[in-house]
Design an enzyme around this catalytic site. Structure first.
Site, short mmCIF file in Angstrom:
data_model
loop_
_atom_site.label_atom_id
_atom_site.label_comp_id
_atom_site.label_asym_id
_atom_site.label_seq_id
_atom_site.Cartn_x
_atom_site.Cartn_y
_atom_site.Cartn_z
N GLY A 184 3.53 3.17 13.60
CA GLY A 184 4.37 1.98 13.83
C GLY A 184 3.99 1.28 15.12
N CYS A 229 13.60 10.37 7.13
CA CYS A 229 13.60 9.84 8.50
C CYS A 229 14.97 9.95 9.13
CB CYS A 229 13.11 8.40 8.49
SG CYS A 229 13.89 7.41 7.23
N LYS A 239 0.84 -1.20 0.00
CA LYS A 239 0.00 0.00 0.00
C LYS A 239 0.87 1.25 0.00
CE LYS A 239 -1.79 2.82 2.93
NZ LYS A 239 -1.83 4.14 2.27
N GLY A 242 7.20 4.57 8.28
CA GLY A 242 6.33 5.73 8.50
C GLY A 242 6.52 6.28 9.89
N SER A 243 5.46 6.86 10.43
CA SER A 243 5.58 7.54 11.71
C SER A 243 5.67 6.54 12.86
CB SER A 243 4.37 8.45 11.92
OG SER A 243 3.20 7.68 11.96
N GLU A 291 10.37 0.63 10.24
CA GLU A 291 11.36 1.68 10.04
C GLU A 291 10.64 2.98 10.31
OE1 GLU A 291 13.12 4.54 8.90
OE2 GLU A 291 13.12 3.90 6.81
N GLU A 327 10.33 14.93 15.74
CA GLU A 327 10.68 14.86 14.33
C GLU A 327 9.85 15.90 13.57
OE1 GLU A 327 9.46 11.32 12.03
OE2 GLU A 327 11.50 11.27 11.25
P1 NDP Z 1 2.01 7.68 8.57
O1 NDP Z 1 2.84 6.87 9.47
O2 NDP Z 1 0.61 7.95 8.94
O3 NDP Z 1 2.01 7.06 7.10
C1 NDP Z 1 2.81 6.02 6.62
C2 NDP Z 1 1.98 5.01 5.85
O4 NDP Z 1 1.13 4.29 6.74
C3 NDP Z 1 1.04 5.61 4.82
O5 NDP Z 1 0.92 4.73 3.72
C4 NDP Z 1 -0.25 5.69 5.60
O6 NDP Z 1 -1.38 5.81 4.79
C5 NDP Z 1 -0.22 4.38 6.33
N1 NDP Z 1 -1.05 4.30 7.53
C6 NDP Z 1 -1.61 5.30 8.24
N2 NDP Z 1 -2.29 4.80 9.30
C7 NDP Z 1 -2.16 3.46 9.25
C8 NDP Z 1 -2.62 2.38 10.06
N3 NDP Z 1 -3.33 2.59 11.17
N4 NDP Z 1 -2.31 1.11 9.72
C9 NDP Z 1 -1.55 0.87 8.63
N5 NDP Z 1 -1.10 1.84 7.81
C10 NDP Z 1 -1.39 3.12 8.12
O7 NDP Z 1 2.76 9.06 8.34
P2 NDP Z 1 2.09 10.45 7.90
O8 NDP Z 1 2.04 10.48 6.44
O9 NDP Z 1 0.81 10.72 8.62
O10 NDP Z 1 3.16 11.47 8.46
C11 NDP Z 1 3.10 11.90 9.82
C12 NDP Z 1 4.46 12.08 10.41
O11 NDP Z 1 5.12 10.83 10.39
C13 NDP Z 1 5.37 13.00 9.62
O12 NDP Z 1 5.20 14.31 9.98
C14 NDP Z 1 6.71 12.46 9.98
O13 NDP Z 1 7.14 13.04 11.18
C15 NDP Z 1 6.48 11.00 10.18
N6 NDP Z 1 6.87 10.18 9.01
C16 NDP Z 1 8.01 9.50 9.10
C17 NDP Z 1 8.43 8.76 8.04
C18 NDP Z 1 9.70 8.02 8.11
O14 NDP Z 1 10.19 7.53 7.09
N7 NDP Z 1 10.27 7.88 9.27
C19 NDP Z 1 7.69 8.69 6.78
C20 NDP Z 1 6.44 9.41 6.81
C21 NDP Z 1 6.08 10.13 7.90
P3 NDP Z 1 -1.82 7.32 4.37
O15 NDP Z 1 -0.77 7.81 3.47
O16 NDP Z 1 -3.08 7.19 3.71
O17 NDP Z 1 -1.91 8.11 5.66
#
Ligand code: NDP
Length: 480
Positions: free
Chosen positions: A241, A292, A184, A236-237, A258, A389
């Site tokens: 996570g 990240c 996804k 992701g966040s 990660e 972050e």
């Molecule tokens: P998220 O962690 O929400 O998004 C990462 C992925 O997870 C996206 O594909 C998202 O879908 C999906 N997702 C969201 N909620 C769920 C869930 N409950 N179960 C499974 N998958 C889910 O990050 P955000 O885009 O909201 O960003 C928020 C903050 O996270 C940023 O400001 C940053 O600080 C941090 N971040 C860190 C990253 C890293 O690489 N360390 C990468 C991205 C964000 P969808 O896109 O539809 O929300």
């Protein structure tokens, strides 16, 4: 923004890509509309709607997982490893052949400068497939046991900051080790994953080996919680996570996470200042700071603080912020309005808590989501901008007097993904590196990536490694 020199515009051609008005899900080798309400994806540099993209419902995710299971059991699992490798090579070559198309699409959907998508994201994505193609028939020599076996179906959820590259980090090792995939992409950046689906068809990858289910967080939740998924990989966040770790706890699913970071970039007084400044800029302003492992906390030895900050400000004054499709652009658009709001909120907290904010002169484009490169000095380790972050072009500068103090401050974070060290002394670099609790430590450079090198964190930055021999372990049975 204006800078020292005026450049003539050097726009990359948008006509290199053919963006369709709508896209479906990619399940079992076919595109279909899905049953969820479609989402719009916008160009963050212009706020123009690029396309409408299907949303995968729980039923759609179930179809994708069933297709992946069938492909695993009937085709991909039993296939000779050398043949699996050939498919990966084919995908890698197609990514190279279509590199310009991918780069333009990534920049339009994500907002990152074309220079980065062209020179970093796409070549590295291809490199991941080449590297893992080589492993496909050599897994018994990876030090992971005499006959390592795949896990089955991998459910993978990726973020928006490196859409194609994160896909490659997830899909390439999964396929090389004999697993099949349901992936996804992030809601705001689905387009290169859908172009990748076309590449899978072009490579004649058997149907069901790779399935791409677009949608929002709910779709991601359906992927990771599906009972027939054997392996969950998430980037992701930290907050999401944690919720995934809870959802997966008590199941037989294998998990790698990660997550975020708050890396220290440490500049000792013997570092060559100009080189360090380039590394600081690369550490925090690469990809608008949506990284990240960004070097978001600059730790400068007190005696060179003023010199480094002055040189840094001069350098930032020459950065070009604006149209991401222009080949001279250094900083592009912030990926989404919610992300821009998050950056603004943390910057306001920095102001309110008493740090000194500096931003270069100049105007930002009127439309789209933008944020100026920002440097905070007089930052204390207790400030939110030193702890949270920001995931944007915002640097927090702190000082230290002794190497021990540098290490203590660098490790004073809930994260542990990366760090940087700038010094002329190899012994100092080695002794400091050994004391840092960070998965990746760069010496006299920053934000260098290579598929052969494992990447991952400590503490709240997650667990598991991606890339290298260690990254293969996450997709095989019987690893440590
Ligand atoms: P998220 O962690 O929400 O998004 C990462 C992925 O997870 C996206 O594909 C998202 O879908 C999906 N997702 C969201 N909620 C769920 C869930 N409950 N179960 C499974 N998958 C889910 O990050 P955000 O885009 O909201 O960003 C928020 C903050 O996270 C940023 O400001 C940053 O600080 C941090 N971040 C860190 C990253 C890293 O690489 N360390 C990468 C991205 C964000 P969808 O896109 O539809 O929300």
């Amino acid at each position: 923004m204006t800078s020292l020199f005026e450049y003539a515009p050097a726009p990359e051609s948008r006509s290199l890509v053919d963006i369709r008005p709508s896209y479906g899900l990619f399940i079992d080798g076919e595109f279909d509309d899905g049953t969820g309400t479609p989402l719009k994806t916008v160009n963050p540099a212009t706020e123009e709607v690029l396309s409408e993209v299907a949303t995968g419902s729980t039923e759609d995710v179930d179809r994708a997982v069933r297709a992946a299971r069938r492909a695993f059991t009937r085709v991909w699992g039993p296939m000779r490893p050398a043949d699996r490798g050939k498919y990966l090579f084919r995908i890698a070559r197609l990514l190279q052949e279509r590199a310009r198309e991918f780069a333009v699409l990534e920049t339009l959907d994500n907002g990152k400068p074309i220079r980065e998508s062209r020179d970093v994201d796409v070549p590295l994505a291809a490199a991941h497939f080449f590297y893992h193609a080589g492993w496909a028939d050599k897994l018994e020599h990876a030090g992971l046991g005499p006959a390592p076996r795949p896990l089955g179906v991998a459910g993978q959820v990726i973020p928006w900051n490196f859409p194609l590259l994160m896909l490659a980090w997830k899909v390439a090792p999964a396929l090389a080790t004999g697993n099949t995939v349901v992936l996804k992409p992030a809601e705001t950046t689905p387009l290169t994953a859908l172009l990748f689906a076309e590449v899978c068809r072009q490579a004649d990858l058997p149907p069901g080996v790779v399935n791409i289910v677009t949608g929002a967080g709910e779709t991601g939740r359906a992927v990771i919680s599906h009972p027939d998924v054997d392996k969950v990989a998430f980037t992701g966040s930290t907050e999401v996570g944690r919720s995934i770790a809870r959802a997966v706890a008590g199941t037989a699913k294998k998990l790698t996470l990660e997550l975020g970071g708050k890396a220290a970039n440490i500049v000792f007084d013997d570092a060559p200042v100009d080189q360090a400044v380039e590394g600081i800029v690369r550490g925090i302003f690469f990809n608008q700071g949506h990284v990240c492992c960004a070097g978001s906390r600059l730790l400068v030895q007190e005696s060179v603080h003023d010199e480094v900050v002055a040189a840094l400000q001069r350098r930032i004054g020459t950065l070009r912020v604006g149209d991401p499709m222009d080949k001279n652009t250094d900083l592009g658009a912030i990926n989404s309005h919610p992300q821009l709001e998050r950056i603004r909120e943390l910057v306001a907290a920095g102001d309110a808590e008493g740090a000194q904010r500096w931003q270069p002169e100049g105007e930002l484009p009127a439309r789209g989501y933008w944020f100026k490169p920002t440097v905070f000095t007089d930052v204390s380790p207790a400030h939110r901008i030193a702890r949270d972050e920001v995931f944007g072009p915002v640097l927090s500068v702190m000082t230290f007097r002794t190497p021990d103090e540098a290490v203590a401050k660098a490790n004073n974070t809930t994260y542990g993904l990366s760090a940087g060290i700038w010094s002329e002394k190899g012994s100092r670099i080695l002794s400091t590196t050994a004391k840092l609790r960070a998965g990746v430590v760069w010496a006299n450079t920053f934000n260098e990536f290579d598929p052969t090198s494992p990447f991952g964190g400590y503490k709240q930055s997650g667990y598991g490694r991606e890339g290298g021999r260690q990254g293969l372990a996450a997709y095989l049975k019987g690893d440590a």
